[in-house]
Enzyme design. Sequence first.
Site, short mmCIF file in Angstrom:
data_model
loop_
_atom_site.label_atom_id
_atom_site.label_comp_id
_atom_site.label_asym_id
_atom_site.label_seq_id
_atom_site.Cartn_x
_atom_site.Cartn_y
_atom_site.Cartn_z
N HIS A 23 -59.10 96.27 -28.50
CA HIS A 23 -58.56 96.81 -27.24
C HIS A 23 -59.64 97.04 -26.16
O HIS A 23 -59.80 98.11 -25.61
CB HIS A 23 -57.62 98.01 -27.42
CG HIS A 23 -58.12 99.19 -28.22
ND1 HIS A 23 -59.31 99.80 -28.00
CD2 HIS A 23 -57.51 99.89 -29.21
CE1 HIS A 23 -59.43 100.82 -28.82
NE2 HIS A 23 -58.37 100.90 -29.57
N HIS A 78 -53.26 107.31 -40.52
CA HIS A 78 -53.34 107.08 -39.08
C HIS A 78 -52.40 105.93 -38.74
O HIS A 78 -52.43 104.89 -39.42
CB HIS A 78 -54.81 106.72 -38.77
CG HIS A 78 -55.15 106.46 -37.35
ND1 HIS A 78 -54.41 106.89 -36.28
CD2 HIS A 78 -56.21 105.77 -36.82
CE1 HIS A 78 -55.01 106.49 -35.15
NE2 HIS A 78 -56.08 105.80 -35.46
N GLU A 80 -52.29 103.97 -36.07
CA GLU A 80 -52.75 102.87 -35.22
C GLU A 80 -52.65 101.55 -36.01
O GLU A 80 -52.98 101.51 -37.21
CB GLU A 80 -54.19 103.10 -34.72
CG GLU A 80 -54.53 102.10 -33.63
CD GLU A 80 -55.78 102.46 -32.79
OE1 GLU A 80 -56.54 103.36 -33.18
OE2 GLU A 80 -55.96 101.80 -31.74
N ASP A 82 -54.25 98.89 -36.50
CA ASP A 82 -55.32 98.27 -37.29
C ASP A 82 -55.29 98.80 -38.73
O ASP A 82 -55.85 98.17 -39.63
CB ASP A 82 -56.71 98.45 -36.66
CG ASP A 82 -57.04 99.87 -36.29
OD1 ASP A 82 -56.13 100.65 -35.98
OD2 ASP A 82 -58.24 100.22 -36.30
N HIS A 145 -58.30 109.79 -34.46
CA HIS A 145 -58.45 109.41 -33.09
C HIS A 145 -57.15 109.54 -32.29
O HIS A 145 -57.16 109.51 -31.06
CB HIS A 145 -59.01 107.97 -33.18
CG HIS A 145 -58.78 106.94 -32.21
ND1 HIS A 145 -58.35 105.67 -32.48
CD2 HIS A 145 -58.99 106.97 -30.87
CE1 HIS A 145 -58.31 104.94 -31.42
NE2 HIS A 145 -58.69 105.70 -30.42
N ASP A 164 -61.07 106.96 -38.99
CA ASP A 164 -61.94 106.37 -37.96
C ASP A 164 -63.32 107.08 -37.86
O ASP A 164 -64.28 106.48 -37.36
CB ASP A 164 -61.26 106.43 -36.59
CG ASP A 164 -60.18 105.34 -36.44
OD1 ASP A 164 -60.23 104.34 -37.17
OD2 ASP A 164 -59.30 105.51 -35.59
N TYR A 192 -69.76 102.26 -31.77
CA TYR A 192 -68.41 102.70 -32.13
C TYR A 192 -68.15 104.11 -31.57
O TYR A 192 -67.10 104.38 -30.99
CB TYR A 192 -68.29 102.70 -33.66
CG TYR A 192 -66.94 103.06 -34.21
CD1 TYR A 192 -65.99 102.08 -34.47
CD2 TYR A 192 -66.62 104.38 -34.50
CE1 TYR A 192 -64.76 102.40 -35.00
CE2 TYR A 192 -65.39 104.72 -35.02
CZ TYR A 192 -64.46 103.72 -35.28
OH TYR A 192 -63.24 104.06 -35.80
N HIS A 223 -63.50 101.72 -41.11
CA HIS A 223 -64.18 100.52 -40.59
C HIS A 223 -65.65 100.55 -41.05
O HIS A 223 -66.29 101.61 -40.99
CB HIS A 223 -64.19 100.49 -39.06
CG HIS A 223 -62.83 100.50 -38.43
ND1 HIS A 223 -62.00 99.40 -38.40
CD2 HIS A 223 -62.17 101.48 -37.78
CE1 HIS A 223 -60.88 99.71 -37.76
NE2 HIS A 223 -60.96 100.96 -37.38
FE1 FEO Z 1 -57.76 104.54 -34.43
FE2 FEO Z 1 -59.26 102.23 -36.50
O1 FEO Z 1 -57.88 103.04 -35.54
#
Ligand code: FEO
Length: 395
Positions: A23, A78, A80, A82, A145, A164, A192, A223
């Site tokens: 994004h 989470h 989101e 991903d 996040h 995250d 990041y 991640h």
């Molecule tokens: Fe807030 Fe890796 O997603």
Amino acid sequence: MNTELAKNVNWVGYVDWPVRDFHGYQTKRGSSYNAYLVQGNDKVALIDTVKAPYVDFLLDNVRALRPLDQVDIIVCNHAEPDHSGALPAVVKACPNAVVVCNAKCKDALSRHYDTADWRFQIVKEGETLDLGGRTLQFFDTVMCHWPESMVTYLVEEEILFSMDCFGQHYATYRRFDDEADMNEVMQEAKTYYANIVLPYAQPVANAAKKLSTLKLRIVAPSHGVIWRSHFDQIFKAYLDWHVSKPTPKVIVFYSTMWQSTRHMAEAIVQGANESDVCVKLFDLKAVGDTELITELMDCAAFAVGTPTLNQSLMPRVAAALTYIRGLKPAGKKALAFGSYGWASKGAQEAETYLKAFGCELLVPAITCRFAPDAETLDKCREAGRLLAQAALAVK
Ligand code: FEO
């Protein structure tokens, strides 16, 4: 690839080598979507999933450890995409699994996907789930996040699945910090933080304080690499980045039409370079916003240059300043500069952004008509000296 965090606790995610955009964040070293399988004596839990296109890799990784119909729990920390994008397919593939998440996450998932047939178990702050010899404990980490963000703690193994927090967009087949190149890992952790975590620095600090009472042997983010040997380094870095701690560094960035603003930028750099500070110069044609905000996060002072274009600033400068405004780097000293033809507007508009960032302006915008004369270039050199003084003051 070594995927074992502890006996019967494995990484089962996907390493996304080619991804270059997250994004708007330029992920020059790729990324990974980390999911984990925890096998207790009685129950098996999958912690998070991956981006939708990579669901088959995740399912193959799980199958290599346990049949999919033996997965009892899918924790969603989470919503989101991903991490949740593969969830609809995973729920279908694991017919006996219940989705464990908090109430806000259930709501978010229902807005992303058709969850009508899903079985949910809602968990609250501090609640535990017994897998048989293995206990999962859940903690809300609001705005780390998204509002529904949560982390999962594996009590007996002292492993925190930190979502995250402490992540890096970094593709590697080495799963642990002590197996990877730590210079690259820390650079990507910083990038990041600057591009994802910075606007939520306070909630992340609050969460870190809350979780600091836990015994931690391993911190497994969603991640990048898993932290098992360099906790001190990443925790200390998070403390510094949390306050955008300024270092003796000056950044000058600009866009130029006919080189006038570039000449002004170079004069500013000349003045700053008279002192013993780190000075970096970026033409916005040659640097992306991801790298720029990472450099800005720990600078003490910066200058932004733009000519006036159609009674406004250059679009590339506006884009960079808009990106920076969203990420809210704190406590910087700054100034704006730039050339104009017949109406001086660009540098003044850039100055408005700087005020919105909460920057302390060192001097009013420095402008010149068409091309900088000797007097303007002297002013620019003097402005550079002021930037350097501001940077030296944080030593
Ligand atoms: Fe807030 Fe890796 O997603």
